[in-house]
Write an enzyme that holds these catalytic residues in place. Structure first.
Site, PDB file in Angstrom:
ATOM      1  N   GLY A  51       4.772  32.363 -59.542  1.00 20.96           N
ATOM      2  CA  GLY A  51       4.806  33.750 -59.021  1.00 20.96           C
ATOM      3  C   GLY A  51       3.682  34.038 -57.772  1.00 20.96           C
ATOM      4  O   GLY A  51       3.642  35.649 -57.624  1.00 20.96           O
ATOM      5  N   ASP A  71      13.591  33.619 -62.373  1.00 18.49           N
ATOM      6  CA  ASP A  71      13.471  32.089 -62.632  1.00 18.49           C
ATOM      7  C   ASP A  71      13.847  31.352 -63.968  1.00 18.49           C
ATOM      8  O   ASP A  71      14.092  32.430 -64.857  1.00 18.49           O
ATOM      9  CB  ASP A  71      11.942  31.580 -62.469  1.00 18.49           C
ATOM     10  CG  ASP A  71      11.570  30.174 -62.038  1.00 18.49           C
ATOM     11  OD1 ASP A  71      11.341  30.129 -60.621  1.00 18.49           O
ATOM     12  OD2 ASP A  71      12.049  29.226 -62.666  1.00 18.49           O
ATOM     13  N   ASP A  89      19.200  32.174 -64.946  1.00 22.93           N
ATOM     14  CA  ASP A  89      19.738  31.259 -63.844  1.00 22.93           C
ATOM     15  C   ASP A  89      20.435  32.137 -62.614  1.00 22.93           C
ATOM     16  O   ASP A  89      21.015  32.937 -62.957  1.00 22.93           O
ATOM     17  CB  ASP A  89      20.935  30.104 -64.410  1.00 22.93           C
ATOM     18  CG  ASP A  89      21.403  29.392 -63.592  1.00 22.93           C
ATOM     19  OD1 ASP A  89      21.363  29.600 -62.334  1.00 22.93           O
ATOM     20  OD2 ASP A  89      21.927  28.133 -64.088  1.00 22.93           O
ATOM     21  N   ASP A 110      12.601  31.001 -52.949  1.00 18.81           N
ATOM     22  CA  ASP A 110      12.094  29.745 -52.596  1.00 18.81           C
ATOM     23  C   ASP A 110      12.621  28.761 -53.506  1.00 18.81           C
ATOM     24  O   ASP A 110      11.804  27.849 -54.067  1.00 18.81           O
ATOM     25  CB  ASP A 110      10.420  30.068 -52.949  1.00 18.81           C
ATOM     26  CG  ASP A 110       9.420  29.073 -52.489  1.00 18.81           C
ATOM     27  OD1 ASP A 110       9.910  28.299 -51.578  1.00 18.81           O
ATOM     28  OD2 ASP A 110       8.296  28.809 -53.061  1.00 18.81           O
ATOM     29  N   LYS A 150      14.777  29.230 -48.363  1.00 19.61           N
ATOM     30  CA  LYS A 150      14.233  27.903 -48.418  1.00 19.61           C
ATOM     31  C   LYS A 150      15.368  26.828 -48.254  1.00 19.61           C
ATOM     32  O   LYS A 150      16.444  26.930 -48.866  1.00 19.61           O
ATOM     33  CB  LYS A 150      13.317  27.525 -49.296  1.00 19.61           C
ATOM     34  CG  LYS A 150      12.863  26.083 -49.283  1.00 19.61           C
ATOM     35  CD  LYS A 150      11.534  26.000 -49.983  1.00 19.61           C
ATOM     36  CE  LYS A 150      11.767  25.598 -51.401  1.00 19.61           C
ATOM     37  NZ  LYS A 150      10.538  25.384 -52.129  1.00 19.61           N
TER      38      LYS A 150
HETATM   39  C1  LIG Z   1       8.940  25.996 -55.521  1.00 18.13           C
HETATM   40  S1  LIG Z   1       9.328  26.871 -56.915  1.00 18.13           S
HETATM   41  C2  LIG Z   1       8.743  28.805 -56.538  1.00 18.13           C
HETATM   42  C3  LIG Z   1       7.283  29.255 -56.239  1.00 18.13           C
HETATM   43  C4  LIG Z   1       7.192  30.431 -56.224  1.00 18.13           C
HETATM   44  N1  LIG Z   1       7.747  30.944 -54.942  1.00 18.13           N
HETATM   45  C5  LIG Z   1       5.655  31.029 -56.210  1.00 18.13           C
HETATM   46  O1  LIG Z   1       5.294  31.490 -54.954  1.00 18.13           O
HETATM   47  O2  LIG Z   1       5.228  30.765 -57.130  1.00 18.13           O
HETATM   48  C6  LIG Z   1      10.873  26.990 -57.306  1.00 18.13           C
HETATM   49  C7  LIG Z   1      11.334  27.478 -58.285  1.00 18.13           C
HETATM   50  O3  LIG Z   1      12.967  27.670 -58.399  1.00 18.13           O
HETATM   51  C8  LIG Z   1      13.321  27.655 -59.732  1.00 18.13           C
HETATM   52  N2  LIG Z   1      14.901  27.293 -59.790  1.00 18.13           N
HETATM   53  C9  LIG Z   1      15.380  26.353 -59.278  1.00 18.13           C
HETATM   54  N3  LIG Z   1      16.681  26.421 -59.574  1.00 18.13           N
HETATM   55  C10 LIG Z   1      17.064  27.617 -60.212  1.00 18.13           C
HETATM   56  C11 LIG Z   1      18.097  28.531 -60.670  1.00 18.13           C
HETATM   57  N4  LIG Z   1      19.057  28.104 -60.499  1.00 18.13           N
HETATM   58  N5  LIG Z   1      17.798  29.916 -61.118  1.00 18.13           N
HETATM   59  C12 LIG Z   1      16.637  30.416 -61.100  1.00 18.13           C
HETATM   60  N6  LIG Z   1      15.429  29.814 -60.714  1.00 18.13           N
HETATM   61  C13 LIG Z   1      15.553  28.570 -60.382  1.00 18.13           C
HETATM   62  C14 LIG Z   1      12.527  26.737 -60.558  1.00 18.13           C
HETATM   63  O4  LIG Z   1      12.711  26.879 -61.819  1.00 18.13           O
HETATM   64  C15 LIG Z   1      11.207  26.604 -59.733  1.00 18.13           C
HETATM   65  O5  LIG Z   1      10.189  27.540 -60.508  1.00 18.13           O
END
Ligand SMILES: C[S@@+](CC[C@H](N)C(=O)[O-])C[C@H]1O[C@@H](n2cnc3c(N)ncnc32)[C@H](O)[C@@H]1O
Length: 194
Positions: A51, A71, A89, A110, A150
């Site tokens: 977050g 997320d 999702d 991200d 990203k």
């Molecule tokens: C690098 S982290 C994000 C960090 C966030 N921007 C922060 O500042 O705290 C990437 C996130 O993408 C989520 N993610 C990946 N595939 C996803 C999907 N299909 N639907 C929702 N979230 C997804 C992962 O669960 C992970 O928490």
């Protein structure tokens, strides 16, 4: 926690400032350079856990705006009333129905796929996520709005940028300093949705 993480200056800085992740400094640099998000905006953040993007966005948009995060993982609640989070999702329409159909001024992503270490597999997963973000922009981004996506290496970036350029007036690639030297990730900054 690894030694690498504890020694990283961005990790330490995030801790000091009360941010949940060091990723915030990537968004901060992009914001300073491109002015992606404005006061009063409603922002949808895809892949928002834990977050830190939401914490930073909340400050920029202020009480008239909102920061809405999705997320797969549950995001611990925030004291800021302008932050809302949803578990879901991004490929599943259910989560958008829960949020309620409306358009946002900005969409940030991200999103990170589970990586395998095999570049073309990871790149393929990153491309799938990026194309889904584009679909989410079609459905939920206001005309004139901005997006941040990203990307990981391992696919033909030119094709994605080509698609984005049909939908946004300007698309620029950016690699903020806070990205670890060992990571191939970068961001596409997409301005003014057509
Ligand atoms: C690098 S982290 C994000 C960090 C966030 N921007 C922060 O500042 O705290 C990437 C996130 O993408 C989520 N993610 C990946 N595939 C996803 C999907 N299909 N639907 C929702 N979230 C997804 C992962 O669960 C992970 O928490």
């Amino acid at each position: 926690m690894s030694r690498f993480d504890t020694q990283d200056k961005y990790f330490q800085k995030a801790k000091q400032l009360g941010y949940r992740a060091r990723s915030v400094f990537k968004l901060e640099e992009i914001q300073t350079k491109f002015n992606l998000i404005k006061h009063g905006d409603n922002v949808l953040d895809l892949g928002a856990a834990p977050g830190s993007f939401l914490q930073y966005i909340s400050k920029i948009v202020g009480e008239k705006g909102s920061a809405v995060g999705i997320d797969l993982q549950k995001i611990e609640s925030f004291p800021q009333p302008n932050i809302k989070t949803y578990v879901g999702d991004i490929f599943d329409d259910k989560v958008y129905k829960e949020i309620g159909i409306r358009r946002f001024e900005v969409i940030t992503s991200d999103l990170a796929p589970k990586t395998s270490g095999v570049a073309f597999l990871d790149g393929g997963r990153s491309l799938d996520l990026s194309l889904k973000v584009l679909d989410v922009c079609d459905k939920y981004l206001k005309k004139g709005g901005n997006a941040l996506i990203k990307i990981l290496p391992g696919f033909n970036e030119g094709d994605l940028v080509g698609e984005l350029k049909k939908k946004f007036k300007s698309v620029k690639k950016c690699r903020p300093k806070a990205i670890r030297k060992t990571s191939g990730e970068s961001y596409l900054v997409c301005m003014r949705f057509i």
